[in-house]
Motif scaffolding. Sequence first.
Motif, short mmCIF file in Angstrom:
data_model
loop_
_atom_site.label_atom_id
_atom_site.label_comp_id
_atom_site.label_asym_id
_atom_site.label_seq_id
_atom_site.Cartn_x
_atom_site.Cartn_y
_atom_site.Cartn_z
N CYS A 1 38.92 45.83 35.40
CA CYS A 1 39.04 45.80 36.85
C CYS A 1 37.66 46.05 37.43
CB CYS A 1 40.06 46.80 37.35
SG CYS A 1 39.76 48.48 36.91
N HIS B 1 39.47 51.60 41.21
CA HIS B 1 40.64 50.74 41.05
C HIS B 1 41.40 51.12 39.78
CE1 HIS B 1 42.52 46.48 40.80
NE2 HIS B 1 43.37 47.36 41.28
N GLU C 1 43.50 54.00 40.63
CA GLU C 1 44.69 53.60 41.38
C GLU C 1 45.77 53.07 40.44
OE1 GLU C 1 43.82 50.79 44.47
OE2 GLU C 1 42.08 51.95 45.11
#
Length: 135
Positions: free
Chosen positions: A93, A98, A101
């Motif tokens: 990613c 991210h 997350e």
Amino acid sequence: MILSYASQRDYDGMAGGTEETPGWAAEDLAAMTGFMEAFNKELADAGQLVETRALAAPVHTRRVGADNGTPFVTDGPYAETQEVLAGYWIIECESFDHATEIAGRLQKCPAPAAAAANAYADIRPIMEGVEELGY
């Protein structure tokens, strides 16, 4: 890399329980495995999943060490170990945030309250070479 943790107690619960550990209900196990399948499919469909694996219960572990240069093997980690690596995801990613997350979504994984209370994941970058150590 996202690393998820559990305990021998969690594995015992999923396997039907022991005298000290209540077993998971069939619907709890089905909900957890269904969540993981959907989570993995979502990552694969987004082109972010490189690899994922669940690890066997810690009682199936052998530990290899050395004593004055002589290798030795023991069973372990032992049942009293509170946390062990339960599985991992290698993802691609655009940022560490991210990845954080994505790992945070694992907190929505259904599980009995005792197992969910101790569930967590670590996010660690995978190094591409020794130069990243900064020495």
